[in-house]
Motif scaffolding. Structure first.
Motif, PDB file in Angstrom:
ATOM      1  N   ASP A  45       0.818  -1.212   0.000  1.00  0.00           N
ATOM      2  CA  ASP A  45       0.000   0.000   0.000  1.00  0.00           C
ATOM      3  C   ASP A  45       0.857   1.270   0.000  1.00  0.00           C
ATOM      4  N   TYR A  46       1.680   1.414   1.041  1.00  0.00           N
ATOM      5  CA  TYR A  46       2.394   2.675   1.195  1.00  0.00           C
ATOM      6  C   TYR A  46       3.539   2.844   0.187  1.00  0.00           C
ATOM      7  N   GLU A  47       4.346   1.804   0.026  1.00  0.00           N
ATOM      8  CA  GLU A  47       5.512   1.953  -0.861  1.00  0.00           C
ATOM      9  C   GLU A  47       5.115   2.226  -2.323  1.00  0.00           C
ATOM     10  N   PRO A  48       4.069   1.563  -2.857  1.00  0.00           N
ATOM     11  CA  PRO A  48       3.657   1.936  -4.228  1.00  0.00           C
ATOM     12  C   PRO A  48       3.277   3.412  -4.354  1.00  0.00           C
ATOM     13  N   LYS A  49       2.658   3.953  -3.302  1.00  0.00           N
ATOM     14  CA  LYS A  49       2.289   5.372  -3.356  1.00  0.00           C
ATOM     15  C   LYS A  49       3.532   6.258  -3.294  1.00  0.00           C
ATOM     16  N   ARG A  50       4.494   5.857  -2.445  1.00  0.00           N
ATOM     17  CA  ARG A  50       5.720   6.661  -2.311  1.00  0.00           C
ATOM     18  C   ARG A  50       6.490   6.666  -3.626  1.00  0.00           C
ATOM     19  N   ALA A  51       6.571   5.489  -4.279  1.00  0.00           N
ATOM     20  CA  ALA A  51       7.291   5.408  -5.556  1.00  0.00           C
ATOM     21  C   ALA A  51       6.562   6.176  -6.659  1.00  0.00           C
ATOM     22  N   ALA A  52       5.228   6.130  -6.631  1.00  0.00           N
ATOM     23  CA  ALA A  52       4.433   6.755  -7.692  1.00  0.00           C
ATOM     24  C   ALA A  52       4.669   8.266  -7.767  1.00  0.00           C
ATOM     25  N   LYS A  53       5.030   8.859  -6.642  1.00  0.00           N
ATOM     26  CA  LYS A  53       5.299  10.308  -6.645  1.00  0.00           C
ATOM     27  C   LYS A  53       6.458  10.663  -7.576  1.00  0.00           C
ATOM     28  N   PHE A  54       7.272   9.656  -7.904  1.00  0.00           N
ATOM     29  CA  PHE A  54       8.422   9.890  -8.784  1.00  0.00           C
ATOM     30  C   PHE A  54       8.268   9.172 -10.126  1.00  0.00           C
ATOM     31  N   GLY A  55       7.045   8.744 -10.402  1.00  0.00           N
ATOM     32  CA  GLY A  55       6.782   8.095 -11.685  1.00  0.00           C
ATOM     33  C   GLY A  55       7.316   6.688 -11.773  1.00  0.00           C
ATOM     34  N   ILE A  56       7.621   6.087 -10.630  1.00  0.00           N
ATOM     35  CA  ILE A  56       8.146   4.718 -10.610  1.00  0.00           C
ATOM     36  C   ILE A  56       7.036   3.766 -10.181  1.00  0.00           C
ATOM     37  N   LYS A  57       6.879   2.675 -10.934  1.00  0.00           N
ATOM     38  CA  LYS A  57       5.930   1.633 -10.518  1.00  0.00           C
ATOM     39  C   LYS A  57       6.608   0.748  -9.476  1.00  0.00           C
ATOM     40  N   HIS A  58       5.891   0.465  -8.411  1.00  0.00           N
ATOM     41  CA  HIS A  58       6.451  -0.347  -7.325  1.00  0.00           C
ATOM     42  C   HIS A  58       5.679  -1.660  -7.218  1.00  0.00           C
ATOM     43  N   PHE A  59       6.437  -2.750  -7.322  1.00  0.00           N
ATOM     44  CA  PHE A  59       5.866  -4.094  -7.135  1.00  0.00           C
ATOM     45  C   PHE A  59       6.572  -4.763  -5.959  1.00  0.00           C
ATOM     46  N   CYS A  60       5.971  -5.838  -5.456  1.00  0.00           N
ATOM     47  CA  CYS A  60       6.630  -6.527  -4.343  1.00  0.00           C
ATOM     48  C   CYS A  60       6.417  -8.032  -4.420  1.00  0.00           C
ATOM     49  N   TRP A  61       7.263  -8.723  -3.663  1.00  0.00           N
ATOM     50  CA  TRP A  61       7.180 -10.166  -3.465  1.00  0.00           C
ATOM     51  C   TRP A  61       6.899 -10.400  -1.983  1.00  0.00           C
ATOM     52  N   LEU A  62       6.128 -11.417  -1.662  1.00  0.00           N
ATOM     53  CA  LEU A  62       5.767 -11.659  -0.262  1.00  0.00           C
ATOM     54  C   LEU A  62       6.260 -13.014   0.232  1.00  0.00           C
ATOM     55  N   CYS A  63       6.678 -13.029   1.487  1.00  0.00           N
ATOM     56  CA  CYS A  63       7.109 -14.273   2.155  1.00  0.00           C
ATOM     57  C   CYS A  63       7.540 -13.921   3.569  1.00  0.00           C
ATOM     58  N   ILE A  64       7.934 -14.948   4.324  1.00  0.00           N
ATOM     59  CA  ILE A  64       8.769 -14.703   5.496  1.00  0.00           C
ATOM     60  C   ILE A  64      10.176 -15.095   5.075  1.00  0.00           C
TER      61      ILE A  64
END
Lengths: 256, 92
Positions: free
Chosen positions: A46-65
């Motif tokens: 949620d938060y990191e995609p919004k932070r990256a979007a401010k600079f025109g960067i798409k943010h994706f992630c991978w999930l695990c422990i």
């Protein structure tokens, strides 16, 4: 990038970065509860995609422990039970970075259970191989486990390869990743050596952006290193752009 | 592709600097008291591998020398980090 300041997003945007793929990883300390991971996954999705979007960067992630916190298998399973709730989030690519840290029985068990989650949801997998003296053994154990689980190797990228592990990863049909560090691990000239020795197919490189000494612009700097070695613009583009896009496009949520 | 001359122009000074750093590190070890742990022997074995890599590349030979060559997962981790050389006595 949870371990990075906003200035780093800005610098990456200026350097031409279009997308970031952030793996779930160690926080620098062991989290005390599964709820801590729930909050972490919210931050990643949620938060990191919004932070990256401010600079025109798409943010994706991978999930695990991550494997560093997988020694307690009961705790790891509590965390893994949360993951399916987040897999439908629009920026989640798959399961990662799973793998091994000290090559223990418990780490291997939790690794195999993560692989099963990815198979159930038909998602790509990002794999962390152990560092330094543990890498060779860990890479072998990981490849054996993936082969035993009959995972499609084309949907798996095994990261942190170095000169002694790149060949075994690529020969088995997996994708290989090189994480670039300013010190102690894979440097820029060595990454270019690995490309020259093992070829430009099914391989990518990424910038370590963690809690240690690392450089979000490492990939951009490695492009310069390839240029100094007289690699063509097309070859550089293949390694830093076409290859990642090809691999990541196997995830239903990936688009540029 | 670059020539050997190009590679020297690009990397000689950096490699020279790192080579002297290694020599100075070994001198430093000689100068101080106490017993070194397993990392010191591994370092010397890696230097031997660098000079005599056999059928591997030099980088592969050094990395393999500094790697745990055991094959079975260990029962439990006693540390989270890595030291850079295999501790054959601890199993980590």
């Amino acid at each position: 990038m949870v371990s990075r300041t906003t200035d780093d997003y800005q610098a990456m945007a200026i350097a031409g970065c279009e997308a970031i793929c952030e793996p779930a990883f160690w926080a620098g300390f062991d989290r005390s509860s599964a709820q801590g991971f729930y909050d972490y996954y919210r931050q990643l999705t949620d938060y990191e995609p919004k932070r990256a979007a401010k600079f025109g960067i798409k943010h994706f992630c991978w999930l695990c422990i991550n494997p560093k916190e997988a020694e307690d298998s009961g705790f790891a399973r509590e965390v893994m039970a949360i993951i399916p709730e987040f897999l439908d989030q629009p920026t989640v690519l798959g399961i990662g970075e799973i793998g091994l840290n000290k090559n223990t029985v418990s780490e291997l068990t939790i690794f195999e259970e993560h692989v099963a989650i990815a198979q159930q949801h038909d998602l790509p997998i990002l794999i962390h191989t152990p560092h330094l003296e543990d890498k060779l053994k860990g890479t072998r154990l990981i490849i054996d486990a993936l082969n035993n689980a009959k995972v499609d190797p084309n949907k798996v990228i095994i990261d942190h390869v170095e000169e002694h592990t790149a060949g075994m990863v690529l020969d088995q049909g997996f994708w290989a990743g090189m994480t670039l560090y300013p010190e102690s691990k894979c440097t820029l000239p060595r990454a270019v050596d690995i490309l020259e020795n093992f070829g430009m197919e099914n391989i990518w490189m990424n910038s370590a952006c963690d809690w240690g000494i690392s450089d979000p612009l490492a990939v951009a700097k490695c492009m310069q290193e390839m240029k100094k070695r007289q690699h063509s613009r097309e070859t550089i583009h293949q390694v830093v752009y076409d290859n990642p896009v090809k691999f990541l496009s196997q995830s239903p949520n990936f688009s540029l | 592709m670059p020539s050997k001359q190009d590679i020297l122009d690009l990397y000689f000074m950096d490699a020279r600097c790192k080579l002297i750093d290694i020599a100075a590190f070994l001198d430093r070890m000689d100068r101080f008291d106490g017993e070194p742990d397993y990392r010191y022997n591994s370092f010397h074995e890696a230097l031997d591998a660098l000079l005599k890599p056999g059928d591997q590349s030099r980088a592969q030979a050094v990395l393999n020398t500094l790697s745990d060559q055991s094959e079975e997962p260990i029962p439990k981790a006693t540390i989270q980090g890595a030291s850079g050389a295999p501790n054959k006595q601890s199993g980590n």
